[in-house]
Motif scaffolding. Structure first.
Motif, mmCIF file in Angstrom:
data_model
loop_
_atom_site.group_PDB
_atom_site.id
_atom_site.type_symbol
_atom_site.label_atom_id
_atom_site.label_comp_id
_atom_site.label_asym_id
_atom_site.label_seq_id
_atom_site.Cartn_x
_atom_site.Cartn_y
_atom_site.Cartn_z
ATOM 1 N N ARG A 32 22.395 -10.394 -2.713
ATOM 2 C CA ARG A 32 22.197 -9.951 -1.334
ATOM 3 C C ARG A 32 22.024 -11.170 -0.457
ATOM 4 N NH1 ARG A 32 24.091 -5.775 -2.574
ATOM 5 N NH2 ARG A 32 22.992 -3.858 -2.942
ATOM 6 N N LEU A 33 22.643 -11.144 0.703
ATOM 7 C CA LEU A 33 22.438 -12.191 1.690
ATOM 8 C C LEU A 33 21.091 -11.983 2.353
ATOM 9 C CD1 LEU A 33 25.948 -12.246 3.393
ATOM 10 C CD2 LEU A 33 25.023 -13.881 1.731
ATOM 11 N N GLY A 34 20.506 -13.062 2.844
ATOM 12 C CA GLY A 34 19.204 -12.974 3.497
ATOM 13 C C GLY A 34 19.161 -11.899 4.565
ATOM 14 N N ALA A 35 20.225 -11.762 5.349
ATOM 15 C CA ALA A 35 20.259 -10.773 6.429
ATOM 16 C C ALA A 35 20.264 -9.345 5.901
ATOM 17 C CB ALA A 35 21.507 -11.003 7.296
ATOM 18 N N ASP A 36 20.707 -9.168 4.656
ATOM 19 C CA ASP A 36 20.785 -7.831 4.064
ATOM 20 C C ASP A 36 19.536 -7.468 3.259
ATOM 21 O OD1 ASP A 36 23.335 -7.592 5.058
ATOM 22 O OD2 ASP A 36 24.275 -8.292 3.203
ATOM 23 N N MET A 37 18.546 -8.349 3.240
ATOM 24 C CA MET A 37 17.398 -8.164 2.354
ATOM 25 C C MET A 37 16.315 -7.297 2.988
ATOM 26 S SD MET A 37 18.094 -9.723 -0.500
ATOM 27 C CE MET A 37 16.525 -9.930 -1.295
ATOM 28 N N GLY A 38 16.611 -6.075 3.272
ATOM 29 C CA GLY A 38 15.594 -5.143 3.756
ATOM 30 C C GLY A 38 15.108 -4.330 2.579
ATOM 31 N N PHE A 39 15.469 -3.088 2.571
ATOM 32 C CA PHE A 39 15.125 -2.195 1.471
ATOM 33 C C PHE A 39 15.658 -2.744 0.143
ATOM 34 C CE2 PHE A 39 16.770 1.313 -1.208
ATOM 35 C CZ PHE A 39 15.567 1.884 -1.579
ATOM 36 N N THR A 40 16.855 -3.346 0.170
ATOM 37 C CA THR A 40 17.471 -3.795 -1.072
ATOM 38 C C THR A 40 16.814 -5.039 -1.640
ATOM 39 O OG1 THR A 40 19.086 -5.067 0.156
ATOM 40 C CG2 THR A 40 19.717 -2.831 -0.500
ATOM 41 N N SER A 41 15.860 -5.656 -0.937
ATOM 42 C CA SER A 41 15.180 -6.806 -1.514
ATOM 43 C C SER A 41 14.273 -6.353 -2.645
ATOM 44 C CB SER A 41 14.356 -7.545 -0.461
ATOM 45 O OG SER A 41 13.217 -6.799 -0.100
ATOM 46 N N PRO A 88 8.874 -11.804 -12.088
ATOM 47 C CA PRO A 88 7.818 -10.784 -12.025
ATOM 48 C C PRO A 88 7.959 -9.869 -10.811
ATOM 49 C CG PRO A 88 6.875 -12.898 -12.599
ATOM 50 C CD PRO A 88 8.319 -13.145 -12.241
ATOM 51 N N GLU A 89 8.389 -10.433 -9.675
ATOM 52 C CA GLU A 89 8.516 -9.598 -8.477
ATOM 53 C C GLU A 89 9.684 -8.621 -8.590
ATOM 54 O OE1 GLU A 89 10.010 -13.789 -7.314
ATOM 55 O OE2 GLU A 89 8.422 -12.940 -8.540
ATOM 56 N N GLN A 90 10.734 -8.983 -9.318
ATOM 57 C CA GLN A 90 11.822 -8.039 -9.560
ATOM 58 C C GLN A 90 11.315 -6.886 -10.425
ATOM 59 O OE1 GLN A 90 14.803 -11.052 -10.986
ATOM 60 N NE2 GLN A 90 16.232 -9.533 -10.193
ATOM 61 N N ILE A 91 10.579 -7.232 -11.447
ATOM 62 C CA ILE A 91 10.069 -6.231 -12.382
ATOM 63 C C ILE A 91 9.090 -5.290 -11.687
ATOM 64 C CG2 ILE A 91 8.649 -5.931 -14.458
ATOM 65 C CD1 ILE A 91 9.947 -8.719 -15.318
ATOM 66 N N GLY A 92 8.235 -5.852 -10.844
ATOM 67 C CA GLY A 92 7.224 -5.050 -10.167
ATOM 68 C C GLY A 92 7.705 -4.367 -8.909
ATOM 69 N N GLY A 93 8.968 -4.561 -8.553
ATOM 70 C CA GLY A 93 9.494 -3.931 -7.346
ATOM 71 C C GLY A 93 8.989 -4.581 -6.076
ATOM 72 N N GLY A 94 8.562 -5.830 -6.159
ATOM 73 C CA GLY A 94 8.064 -6.543 -4.980
ATOM 74 C C GLY A 94 9.192 -7.133 -4.146
ATOM 75 N N ARG A 124 13.107 -17.571 -4.334
ATOM 76 C CA ARG A 124 12.211 -18.031 -5.399
ATOM 77 C C ARG A 124 12.326 -17.164 -6.651
ATOM 78 N NH1 ARG A 124 7.164 -18.231 -1.542
ATOM 79 N NH2 ARG A 124 8.123 -16.208 -1.164
ATOM 80 N N SER A 125 12.832 -15.957 -6.498
ATOM 81 C CA SER A 125 13.109 -15.116 -7.674
ATOM 82 C C SER A 125 14.226 -15.756 -8.497
ATOM 83 C CB SER A 125 13.492 -13.707 -7.236
ATOM 84 O OG SER A 125 13.775 -12.900 -8.354
ATOM 85 N N ASP A 126 15.244 -16.265 -7.815
ATOM 86 C CA ASP A 126 16.329 -16.964 -8.506
ATOM 87 C C ASP A 126 15.813 -18.245 -9.165
ATOM 88 O OD1 ASP A 126 18.189 -15.024 -7.819
ATOM 89 O OD2 ASP A 126 19.052 -16.184 -6.174
ATOM 90 N N ALA A 153 6.141 -19.826 -12.718
ATOM 91 C CA ALA A 153 4.885 -19.340 -12.138
ATOM 92 C C ALA A 153 5.048 -17.869 -11.768
ATOM 93 C CB ALA A 153 4.515 -20.164 -10.911
ATOM 94 N N LYS A 154 4.018 -17.087 -12.023
ATOM 95 C CA LYS A 154 4.076 -15.649 -11.743
ATOM 96 C C LYS A 154 4.110 -15.362 -10.247
ATOM 97 C CE LYS A 154 3.806 -14.720 -16.086
ATOM 98 N NZ LYS A 154 5.048 -14.522 -16.790
ATOM 99 N N VAL A 155 3.482 -16.219 -9.461
ATOM 100 C CA VAL A 155 3.407 -16.040 -8.011
ATOM 101 C C VAL A 155 4.475 -16.916 -7.352
ATOM 102 C CG1 VAL A 155 1.920 -16.284 -5.989
ATOM 103 C CG2 VAL A 155 0.938 -15.585 -8.188
ATOM 104 N N PRO A 156 5.381 -16.339 -6.558
ATOM 105 C CA PRO A 156 6.456 -17.125 -5.956
ATOM 106 C C PRO A 156 5.985 -18.359 -5.181
ATOM 107 C CG PRO A 156 6.882 -14.794 -5.638
ATOM 108 C CD PRO A 156 5.503 -14.910 -6.228
ATOM 109 N N ASP A 157 4.841 -18.269 -4.501
ATOM 110 C CA ASP A 157 4.348 -19.410 -3.732
ATOM 111 C C ASP A 157 3.953 -20.592 -4.609
ATOM 112 O OD1 ASP A 157 4.756 -18.184 -1.299
ATOM 113 O OD2 ASP A 157 2.682 -17.470 -1.121
#
Length: 190
Positions: A27-36, A53-59, A64-66, A124-128
């Motif tokens: 997804r492109l950054g501009a398309d990252m609403g619901f689909t993020s 972890p955020e993909q798995i948890g639906g966050g 940073r997920s990549d 790291a589990k936390v993206p930040d």
């Protein structure tokens, strides 16, 4: 945001160039609403051994997920197995979400210290807590390779350190090593 970075989607060409392919769920950054978070059907997408972890948890998912997925790929390249190499897909997902993986050097002691720290930071589990972006990752690799991965001498702390974006970073307590210096020197971790 690719959302399915894994070894099968990374190709090395004959000239040494590395290409990322298969942008089927990207997804492109501009398309990252619901689909993020999820697909339209409410199902998280990706390959379990490389999902953040955020993909798995639906966050919320961003670049940073990549980076997390790239950490999984690097872990596998260095050790011969992904960080959570389990037979049960659910156990793999729970591992990514809840378990700190063994550092790569625990399995391959000959790996350079900077590489070990880099992979651990990517996972790291936390993206930040991951590298900010690919440029930050490149800087860390270049610095680590320059230092050679051997004994580390902390660099001098600049009078006015910045985070690379022009923002001033507070100086650490006397005797403490700042986070940005720990990332490249192997200094003590909190």
């Amino acid at each position: 945001v690719h959302r399915d970075l894994k070894p099968a989607n990374i190709m090395r060409l004959r000239d040494g160039t590395v290409k990322i392919c298969d942008f089927g769920i990207a997804r492109l950054g501009a398309d990252m609403g619901f689909t993020s978070r999820l697909t339209g059907t409410g199902i998280a997408m990706g390959t379990p051994h490389y999902m953040s972890p955020e993909q798995i948890g639906g966050g919320d998912i961003d670049h940073r997920s990549d980076l997390y997925s790239l950490g999984c790929v690097l872990y596998e390249l260095a050790t011969g197995a992904p960080p959570f190499d389990l037979d049960d897909s659910w156990a793999v997902l729970v591992g990514h979400r809840d378990t700190v993986p063994s550092p790569p050097r625990a399995l391959r002691s000959e790996l350079p210290d900077y590489f070990d720290r880099l992979v651990v930071d990517l996972l790291a589990k936390v993206p930040d807590q991951r590298p900010r972006d690919a440029s930050d990752l490149r800087r860390r690799i270049t610095t680590g390779r320059t230092l050679g991965g051997g004994p580390h001498v902390p660099p001098p702390i600049p009078a006015d350190p910045t985070d690379g974006l022009g923002h001033t970073v507070p100086l650490p307590e006397p005797g403490a090593t700042p986070a940005w210096a720990r990332a490249v020197t192997g200094g003590p971790r909190p």
